[in-house]
Design an enzyme around this catalytic site. Structure first.
Site, short mmCIF file in Angstrom:
data_model
loop_
_atom_site.label_atom_id
_atom_site.label_comp_id
_atom_site.label_asym_id
_atom_site.label_seq_id
_atom_site.Cartn_x
_atom_site.Cartn_y
_atom_site.Cartn_z
N ASP A 27 -8.21 5.04 -1.79
CA ASP A 27 -7.70 3.80 -1.20
C ASP A 27 -7.07 2.93 -2.26
OD1 ASP A 27 -7.32 1.38 0.22
OD2 ASP A 27 -8.98 1.88 1.56
N HIS A 30 -2.29 1.27 7.19
CA HIS A 30 -2.52 1.41 5.75
C HIS A 30 -2.03 2.77 5.29
CE1 HIS A 30 -4.26 0.19 1.99
NE2 HIS A 30 -5.10 1.18 1.94
N CYS A 58 0.82 -1.22 0.00
CA CYS A 58 0.00 0.00 0.00
C CYS A 58 0.86 1.26 0.00
CB CYS A 58 -0.97 0.00 1.18
SG CYS A 58 -0.21 -0.23 2.80
#
Length: 246
Positions: free
Chosen positions: A179, A161, A55
Site C-alpha cells: 500500500d 485506490h 496513489c
C-alpha cells in the site's frame, strides 16, 4: 493537548500486517514456494504517495524504478529517476493531486514512459486470469502488477485506490499489497478473492470497473514525444483522499 489529525489506521481483520508474526510467516512460505521473486527490487523502490491523489502515480513510479526503466530525462542534479512529479507526460498533475487518476489514464501514462503494459478491467477478465497473472509476475522480477481497487471490499476506509502487488502465497491464495498510502496502512496480506472483489467495483465517474495492469520492461526507449491527446477527461476519480472518514 491532543494533536489534530489522523495518525494511521488499524488494519481490519481480513488483512494480515506484513510486519506481524503471521505476516512474516506468510512471507517465508511464499519465498520458499518461489512467489516473491519480484519483491526485492520492488521493495527497494517502495515509496509513500506524496499527495492524497497520487496513489496511481506513486505505484507506477515505484514499479518503473524497480524495473530499472530509464526516464530519459533528469530528476535532480545529474540523476535520472522516476518520482510522481516526473510523470507529467499526459496530463496536468494539479488535477491528479486533488482528484486522483482514472484507470485508463494511468495505463496511458505507463505507455508514455515506454513501459510494456497489459491492462485488464475486471469486467472483461476473470478471477482465474487475475490469479494466473499474479502468479506469473510473482515468479519473475521482469514484471509487476498494479491493482486498482475499492477499499470497501477490503473492509478499509476510503474509496478508490492503487497499489502494487508484492507477492503471492499459493497455499493461502493471498496477495501482498504494498500500500503506497503508508501513512494510513502498512503493507498487508489479503485474500486474492477480496482484492478481486475490490477491482470489480464500478467507478462512478467512468461507469467502468476497476482492474489491474501488468507492467514490464520495455524493448524500446521512452517515447518522449508521446502526446497528451491520449489523456481522457474522465474527472476526479481514484485517489486516497485525506478526509476524516477516509
Amino acid at each position: 493537548m491532543a494533536m489534530a489529525g489522523l495518525f494511521r489506521r488499524l488494519l481490519p481483520s481480513i488483512a494480515v500486517d506484513f510486519g506481524s508474526s503471521q505476516g512474516k510467516q506468510l512471507f517465508r512460505e511464499a519465498i520458499q514456494n518461489g512467489h516473491m521473486e519480484g519483491f526485492p527490487r520492488l521493495v527497494s523502490c517502495f515509496q509513500t504517495q506524496s499527495e492524497l491523489g497520487f496513489c496511481g502515480l506513486a505505484s507506477l513510479s515505484m514499479v518503473l524504478n524497480a524495473l530499472a526503466i530509464d526516464p530519459g530525462r533528469k530528476w535532480k542534479g545529474p540523476w535520472r529517476w522516476f518520482d510522481e512529479y516526473m510523470l507529467d507526460y499526459c496530463g496536468p498533475l494539479d488535477e491528479i493531486k486533488t482528484g486522483g487518476i482514472s484507470f485508463a489514464n494511468l495505463v496511458s501514462l505507463a505507455h508514455c514512459t515506454g513501459a510494456n503494459v497489459e491492462a485488464f478491467h475486471a469486467s472483461h477478465s476473470s478471477i482465474d486470469d487475475f490469479r494466473k497473472y499474479v502468479m506469473k509476475c510473482s515468479t519473475s522480477d521482469d514484471c509487476h502488477v498494479i491493482a486498482s481497487y475499492h477499499r470497501k471490499a477490503l473492509k478499509q476506509t476510503g474509496a478508490g485506490h492503487y497499489s502494487p502487488i508484492g507477492g503471492y502465497h499459493a497455499g493461502k491464495d493471498m496477495v501482498l499489497v504494498l500500500d503506497v498510502a503508508r501513512f494510513k496502512y502498512p503493507p498487508y496480506w489479503v485474500p486474492l478473492t477480496n482484492l478481486w472483489e475490490g477491482m470489480s467495483y464500478i467507478n462512478e465517474f467512468t461507469g467502468k470497473s476497476r482492474g489491474f495492469m501488468l507492467i514490464s520492461r520495455p524493448h524500446r526507449e521512452p517515447d518522449m514525444l508521446y502526446s497528451g491527446a491520449a489523456y481522457s477527461q474522465e474527472g476526479k476519480v481514484d485517489g486516497d483522499l485525506g478526509l476524516p472518514s477516509s
